[in-house]
Every structure is written in C-alpha cells, then in structure tokens.
Design an enzyme around this catalytic site. Structure first.
Site, PDB file in Angstrom:
ATOM      1  N   GLY A  71       0.808  -1.208   0.000  1.00  0.00           N
ATOM      2  CA  GLY A  71       0.000   0.000   0.000  1.00  0.00           C
ATOM      3  C   GLY A  71       0.844   1.261   0.000  1.00  0.00           C
ATOM      4  N   THR A  72       1.933   1.239   0.743  1.00  0.00           N
ATOM      5  CA  THR A  72       2.776   2.430   0.843  1.00  0.00           C
ATOM      6  C   THR A  72       3.349   2.806  -0.523  1.00  0.00           C
ATOM      7  OG1 THR A  72       3.305   1.932   3.137  1.00  0.00           O
ATOM      8  CG2 THR A  72       4.838   3.381   1.982  1.00  0.00           C
ATOM      9  N   ASN A 153      -8.264   4.252   8.178  1.00  0.00           N
ATOM     10  CA  ASN A 153      -7.665   3.151   8.919  1.00  0.00           C
ATOM     11  C   ASN A 153      -7.753   3.285  10.429  1.00  0.00           C
ATOM     12  OD1 ASN A 153      -5.761   5.193   7.795  1.00  0.00           O
ATOM     13  ND2 ASN A 153      -4.411   4.339   9.334  1.00  0.00           N
ATOM     14  N   GLN A 181      -8.018  -0.063   3.307  1.00  0.00           N
ATOM     15  CA  GLN A 181      -8.899  -0.533   4.381  1.00  0.00           C
ATOM     16  C   GLN A 181     -10.276  -0.935   3.880  1.00  0.00           C
ATOM     17  OE1 GLN A 181      -8.068  -1.209   7.516  1.00  0.00           O
ATOM     18  NE2 GLN A 181      -6.011  -0.335   7.479  1.00  0.00           N
ATOM     19  N   SER A 201      -3.707  -3.482  -0.522  1.00  0.00           N
ATOM     20  CA  SER A 201      -2.525  -4.183  -0.018  1.00  0.00           C
ATOM     21  C   SER A 201      -2.877  -5.598   0.439  1.00  0.00           C
ATOM     22  CB  SER A 201      -1.993  -3.349   1.157  1.00  0.00           C
ATOM     23  OG  SER A 201      -0.989  -4.045   1.836  1.00  0.00           O
ATOM     24  N   GLY A 202      -2.014  -6.571   0.117  1.00  0.00           N
ATOM     25  CA  GLY A 202      -2.302  -7.980   0.388  1.00  0.00           C
ATOM     26  C   GLY A 202      -2.510  -8.349   1.850  1.00  0.00           C
ATOM     27  N   THR A 239      12.387  -7.166 -10.184  1.00  0.00           N
ATOM     28  CA  THR A 239      11.944  -8.548 -10.409  1.00  0.00           C
ATOM     29  C   THR A 239      10.625  -8.777  -9.698  1.00  0.00           C
ATOM     30  OG1 THR A 239      14.244  -9.246 -10.528  1.00  0.00           O
ATOM     31  CG2 THR A 239      12.621 -10.973 -10.082  1.00  0.00           C
ATOM     32  N   CYS A 324       1.783   2.177  12.164  1.00  0.00           N
ATOM     33  CA  CYS A 324       3.032   2.918  11.980  1.00  0.00           C
ATOM     34  C   CYS A 324       3.173   4.004  13.029  1.00  0.00           C
ATOM     35  CB  CYS A 324       3.093   3.560  10.609  1.00  0.00           C
ATOM     36  SG  CYS A 324       1.980   2.875   9.440  1.00  0.00           S
TER      37      CYS A 324
HETATM   38  N1  PLP Z   1      -3.038   2.994   3.489  1.00  0.00           N
HETATM   39  C1  PLP Z   1      -3.800   2.630   4.523  1.00  0.00           C
HETATM   40  C2  PLP Z   1      -5.156   3.238   4.679  1.00  0.00           C
HETATM   41  C3  PLP Z   1      -3.333   1.695   5.445  1.00  0.00           C
HETATM   42  O1  PLP Z   1      -4.089   1.353   6.472  1.00  0.00           O
HETATM   43  C4  PLP Z   1      -2.042   1.151   5.262  1.00  0.00           C
HETATM   44  C5  PLP Z   1      -1.481   0.202   6.241  1.00  0.00           C
HETATM   45  O2  PLP Z   1      -1.727   0.269   7.414  1.00  0.00           O
HETATM   46  C6  PLP Z   1      -1.285   1.564   4.150  1.00  0.00           C
HETATM   47  C7  PLP Z   1      -1.822   2.479   3.290  1.00  0.00           C
HETATM   48  C8  PLP Z   1       0.083   1.021   3.891  1.00  0.00           C
HETATM   49  O3  PLP Z   1       0.018  -0.284   3.356  1.00  0.00           O
HETATM   50  P1  PLP Z   1       1.266  -1.267   3.478  1.00  0.00           P
HETATM   51  O4  PLP Z   1       1.352  -1.695   4.899  1.00  0.00           O
HETATM   52  O5  PLP Z   1       0.934  -2.405   2.552  1.00  0.00           O
HETATM   53  O6  PLP Z   1       2.461  -0.522   3.010  1.00  0.00           O
END
Ligand code: PLP
Length: 378
Positions: A71-72, A153, A181, A201-202, A239, A324
């Site tokens: 996701g990031t 989130n 989310q 995100s997986g 890759t 985080c």
């Molecule tokens: N965006 C949201 C709303 C999230 O809740 C999160 C993870 O907590 C992310 C992005 C980041 O995803 P990832 O942990 O896969 O980098």
C-alpha cells in the site's frame, strides 16, 4: 494465557491455503518471470493469471493492474507519479489531500511540496468524513490530483469517493483513492467508484505482506517511481515477487467470496464487545458510521499507551492509532483533524475485529478491557 488479536486493521494472518498456493513459487517454480525460458514462462503465467483475477474482481482490465511492494508504494506512486505527470502535461501545480490520509499518502504530498507543488488539505467533520461540498469549493483547473481515501484506517469512516468522482473529472484532475482498508470489507468496482487510480494491499485481507496493487485507469499518464527493468509495462522496475503476487490474488479472491459472512460475523462481535463494555462510564466512539471492523474508542481519564500495554500483558492486542504511529507519542492526526483535543486523542484506542475472532475471545477481551480501565482510573 489466552491471546486475542484485535488489530486486524494493522495486519492479518496469512491464510494457510493461500500460503500453500504461494509455496511452490519459492521452491520448484522459482523462475524470474521475465526470463525467456520455461522457468520464467511458468512464473509469468502465474503472474498473468493473478493479474487477470484481480482485474476481473475489481472491474478493471488486466493492463490496468500493477503490482507493487504494498500500500505504501502504491500510494506514493499514485500521488507522486500522477501529480508529476499532470504538471508535465498541463503545468498543474496544486494537490488536494484529505487531512485523514495514511502517512504513506501524506508523506508523498510532503515530497510534492518540496518539488514546488501547493498542497491543500481537505478538512473532515466530527464524524471523520470529508465534506463533499468543501472539496467542490476547493477544486479548480490548477489541481493536478485529488487524494481521498475510501475508508479510514483509524476510525473506519467511509469517504464520499463515488460522490465526488464526476466533479473531479470535469475539473481535469486525477482522482486517487487509497482503498487499503476498504478492500477487505467491501467489493471494489473501479468503474462505479469512478477513480483514476486506486491502491490496496495484500496483508489486510489474510494475504502476504509486502505486496500491493495499484489500479491505473487506461489513458492516465503516469510517471514511474521505481525505475529499473521493463517490468509492469515499463512503469515499475524490479523482479516480480511471484509468490506474493500469487498469494495476493488468491487471498483477494477468497476474501471476496467470504466477505459477506465475515462482515456479518464482525458486526455481531463488535456489538458484543460494545454491550460488554457498556458498564463503563465515559467511553465514547470516535467517528460516525463506517466499517464495523474498526472501533475507535475514547476513554476518559485513561492514557492509551497505559491501556495498550496493560492489555498486552493479558494477551490482548489492540492499537493506539495506526500501526506505523503506535510507537509514537504524538496524538493521532486523524482524531485531531476530527476536532478532538490532544488529551482526548491520547485517550483513544483502536480495536479492529477480523475473521480470526470468535465470541469467546471477544468476551475475554471486553472483560479485560473493563477491568483494566477501572484499575487505571483507580
Ligand atoms: N493505506 C492505509 C489506509 C493503510 O491502512 C495502510 C497500512 O496500514 C497503508 C496504506 C500502507 O500499506 P502497506 O502496509 O501495505 O504498506
């Protein structure tokens, strides 16, 4: 000691059957998906079929699905890549971003600021929802990109994505939504949502960590963020992480198939938890109606870190804000954007339910919650 995991918004455990589907791609079918031999072809076939499945499930074309490291990265790519491209094409230099975005998105906007963009923050109301009318007022022909998440989130608050899509489109800006989310709990239909880009995100739906998707509508011109080889149609080097891509697709497919049963279970567990803790005075839900999986509670007279650590000693995992930010002492930017005072934000915790929970565990956690809050309050 009994353990109860109530932090599914931070991450979820990998499903065993998903893991079994990934396993061969670590060992016997380990080929680089770009290699022009049978090992490589086998991997590429697996990636193609994962891409086809994701595309079918979100209503996109396979060529609109890009695999990333999570996701990031997807958020960073959408925001930075989208805004830089709009600047190059039309010299648009303004970005609108909601105040409650994940740090992945907010940080990408900080980078744009350093690159000369103006970043205007879209406020939210007390329920944690963006006011659509406010976004309409803020829009203009100088806006390169609008970034508004689909579900928050920390509070689970759902945002008016579909409602704003036409207005943003008619202004000529790109519209990106972070659906990290939302994806575990609501069927995604990119056409219906009307966005140009969407991330998920997986590891939020019982798939592997470190793998994500960025949907990019065909016709959207993107700058690349990760350079290197010609992978992902030349837009994202590196890759391909074949086992994780296979796992993400398998987990997403399973998640969609089991979504309504999971949601029903979660709604009941949330109600059970709330009923059990209703004996406590001075406890309030932060945010309005949103995802049932996320329950953000403000507990008068209790510092969230103290509660979190005391519950951890009893085997119960909850969060103070997002994963985080959990280790930081700063109050949540989401809660303060909703109008909470610093003290109220620091008295708030996030409990997030998932399919691994059951009634027994939730009751144990709720009783421990009541007992611990009473003890901390003295
Ligand atoms: N965006 C949201 C709303 C999230 O809740 C999160 C993870 O907590 C992310 C992005 C980041 O995803 P990832 O942990 O896969 O980098």
């Amino acid at each position: 000691m009994e353990t109860v995991y109530l932090d599914h918004a931070a991450t979820t455990p990998l499903d065993n059957d998903v893991f079994e589907k990934m396993r061969p791609f670590y060992t016997e079918s380990f080929g680089n998906a770009d290699s022009p031999h049978s090992y490589g072809r086998k991997s590429m076939i697996a990636v193609d079929s994962a891409r086809d499945k994701i595309a079918e499930l979100i209503g996109a074309k396979p060529s609109e699905v890009y695999f990333t490291s999570g996701g990031t990265e997807s958020d960073n790519w959408a925001i930075i890549g989208g805004a830089l491209s709009k600047r190059r094409q039309e010299n648009r230099m303004r970005v609108l971003v909601s105040a409650i975005e994940h740090h992945a998105a907010l940080d990408a906007c900080e980078r744009l600021k350093r690159d000369g963009f103006t970043v205007d923050v879209i406020p939210v109301d007390g329920s944690g929802r963006v006011c659509a009318e406010k976004v309409k007022e803020m829009l203009g022909y100088d806006v390169a990109l609008v970034c508004m998440m689909a579900a928050n989130n920390e509070t689970g608050a759902l945002q008016p994505v579909q409602e704003l899509a036409d207005e943003i489109k008619s202004c000529g800006a790109y519209f990106f939504t972070d659906a990290v989310q939302l994806a575990p709990y609501e069927r995604i239909d990119v056409k219906k949502l009307g966005v140009d880009m969407l991330s998920f995100s997986g590891h939020k739906f019982y798939g592997p960590k470190g793998v994500g998707v960025l949907y990019i509508k065909s016709g959207v011109k993107m700058e690349k963020l990760v350079g290197g080889g010609e992978q992902e149609r030349g837009l994202r080097g590196g890759t391909l992480n074949v086992p994780s891509v296979v796992g993400l697709s398998a987990a997403y497919e399973k998640n969609v198939a089991t979504m309504s049963a999971t949601n029903e279970k979660i709604t009941k567990l949330r109600a059970l938890f709330l009923k059990e803790i209703s004996v406590l005075e001075g406890v309030k839900i932060n945010g309005g109606k949103g995802l049932d999986s996320i329950l953000n509670l403000q507990i008068e007279g209790v510092e969230n870190a103290a509660l979190l650590y005391a519950l951890d000693l009893k085997g119960i995992a909850i969060a103070a804000g997002s994963a985080c930010a959990s280790a930081s002492v700063k109050p949540s930017h989401v809660l303060t954007a909703m109008g909470l005072a610093e003290k109220q934000a620091k008295s708030s915790v996030r409990i997030s339910f998932g399919k691994t929970n059951d009634e027994e565990g939730v009751l144990y956690a709720a009783r421990a919650f009541v007992e611990t809050v009473n003890r901390i309050r003295g």
